[in-house]
Design an enzyme around this catalytic site. Structure first.
Site, mmCIF file in Angstrom:
data_model
loop_
_atom_site.group_PDB
_atom_site.id
_atom_site.type_symbol
_atom_site.label_atom_id
_atom_site.label_comp_id
_atom_site.label_asym_id
_atom_site.label_seq_id
_atom_site.Cartn_x
_atom_site.Cartn_y
_atom_site.Cartn_z
ATOM 1 N N HIS A 237 -101.437 30.901 -36.448
ATOM 2 C CA HIS A 237 -100.463 31.670 -37.215
ATOM 3 C C HIS A 237 -99.416 32.337 -36.320
ATOM 4 C CE1 HIS A 237 -102.426 31.975 -41.411
ATOM 5 N NE2 HIS A 237 -102.806 30.849 -40.811
ATOM 6 N N HIS B 83 -109.908 22.738 -40.561
ATOM 7 C CA HIS B 83 -110.617 23.407 -41.654
ATOM 8 C C HIS B 83 -112.099 23.062 -41.660
ATOM 9 C CE1 HIS B 83 -106.892 24.381 -44.335
ATOM 10 N NE2 HIS B 83 -107.235 25.393 -43.554
ATOM 11 N N THR B 84 -112.506 22.188 -40.755
ATOM 12 C CA THR B 84 -113.944 21.967 -40.589
ATOM 13 C C THR B 84 -114.636 23.257 -40.152
ATOM 14 O OG1 THR B 84 -115.577 20.458 -39.616
ATOM 15 C CG2 THR B 84 -113.860 21.277 -38.150
ATOM 16 N N THR C 271 -117.000 22.864 -45.122
ATOM 17 C CA THR C 271 -118.106 22.023 -44.665
ATOM 18 C C THR C 271 -119.400 22.825 -44.660
ATOM 19 O OG1 THR C 271 -117.777 22.599 -42.326
ATOM 20 C CG2 THR C 271 -116.538 20.704 -43.167
ATOM 21 N N ASP D 263 -116.222 19.122 -36.110
ATOM 22 C CA ASP D 263 -116.432 17.678 -36.165
ATOM 23 C C ASP D 263 -115.523 17.100 -37.248
ATOM 24 O OD1 ASP D 263 -117.641 18.341 -38.569
ATOM 25 O OD2 ASP D 263 -119.690 18.106 -37.812
#
Length: 359
Positions: A118, A247-248, A280, A287
């Protein structure tokens, strides 16, 4: 008697130069005559060389001295710059170890990744001036930017890294945010990011970018929205998809973003503060499961935002999303390059080319 000695010396003198005389007429000189020349010629040449500096004009002597001074000053400046880079690299390496310890005790990988993203994600390639162009310049430390809607909760990230900044005051906030972000990826099992350091900080809140530069989770046209935001930063479709794979890590909290469940079976307990909805099942492990889960859409406890779903709905995005769902090695390779590029957006470096930590 004296006259006889003078006559003898006069008679001997021509033999010392006879080789030169003979050579000038094309006749080879006698070896003994050449040997006889050496003691006479070399001292004269040396004397000429020794005397040469004394023949410099005053202006020439002054210029020579000035040139030597400039060279000495340049050498000293280069040495000082090299020492500054070495010192900066040493502090960043030490700070990286502190970040690793912080990650072990707080499990704050997701929010540190978000902190770096950000700060750099406000970059506008169409604006050339620094810091008006936004990007990785440490502006996210100021309240005015922390209060932007997209930055909800990042004040907690700043609180986590501030003690490290206090310990190493010569490190810029811009470098610290990006160091923390890359280290969090690596410590979560992700690829090593080829980072560059030496970023310069903005100095005041008036230099913060305007609100609205970062992606929105639920726009009416998700694919178009992603392209608008990421293209403005100079990133392409492949980089949009691969960076979305981060986002994992992490969860979405409804009280911050308006998205996600208050808690799920994956977030009710476990490390860190409970709550939120993750993308996840193992949301502290980096991953390619993010792509697999979106593709399969089988687990209702996992989050899929409109911008996530767009990766498999848009035909261009889908090519990359399918690839990363099948090939984690390809995902890691492409992610490392895209993350490094993102971390440099809009940054101004000192030295201009920046520097690396070499391990």
């Amino acid at each position: 008697m004296a006259a006889q000695r003078l006559a003898a010396l006069h008679a001997a003198a021509p033999s010392a130069f006879s080789s030169t005389s003979s050579a000038s007429h094309g006749r080879p000189a006698a070896r003994s005559s050449t040997t006889a020349l050496l003691p006479v010629a070399l001292p004269r040449a040396s004397a000429t060389l020794r005397a040469a500096p004394s023949r410099l004009l005053p202006q020439e002597a002054k210029a020579a001295g000035s040139g030597r001074s400039v060279m000495c000053m340049a050498s000293a400046s280069a040495s000082a710059a090299s020492a500054a880079v070495a010192s900066g690299a040493a502090e960043l390496k030490a700070a990286r170890e502190d970040i690793r310890e912080l990650l072990k005790t707080t499990h704050c990988h997701p929010i540190l990744v978000r902190l770096g993203w950000h700060d750099s994600g406000t970059y506008d390639k169409n604006i050339k001036e620094w810091p008006q162009r936004g990007g990785a310049n440490g502006s996210l430390r100021f309240d005015v930017e922390l209060k932007h809607g997209a930055n909800a909760g990042l004040v907690n990230a700043l609180k986590l890294v501030q003690p490290i900044k206090d310990k190493y005051p010569n490190i810029s906030y811009a470098d610290l945010f990006q160091l923390a972000s890359a280290t969090a990826i690596e410590e979560a099992g992700g690829p090593k990011i080829p980072m560059t350091y030496g970023r310069i900080d903005v100095t005041g809140p008036e230099q913060c970018p305007p609100e609205g530069k970062l992606p929105d989770a639920g726009p009416s046209a998700p694919a178009d929205h992603l392209r608008k935001v990421f293209y403005r930063m100079g990133l392409d479709d492949k980089e949009i998809v691969v960076l979305s794979g981060a986002h994992t890590l992490g969860r979405s909290r409804p009280e911050r973003s308006g998205w996600g469940k208050p808690e799920t079976k994956y977030t009710k307990n476990g490390p860190g503060a409970p709550g939120g909805q993750s993308w996840t099942a193992e949301w502290l492990k980096f991953d390619n499961s993010y792509f697999k889960e979106i593709k399969e859409k089988r687990d209702q406890d996992l989050l899929v935002l409109p911008t996530d779903a767009a990766l498999f709905e848009d035909p261009t995005f889908k090519v990359y999303a399918e690839k990363y769902a099948e090939d984690q090695e390809a995902f890691f390779k492409d992610y490392a390059g895209a993350h490094a590029k993102l971390s440099n957006l809009g940054a101004k470096f000192n030295p201009p080319e920046g520097f690396t930590l070499d391990g």
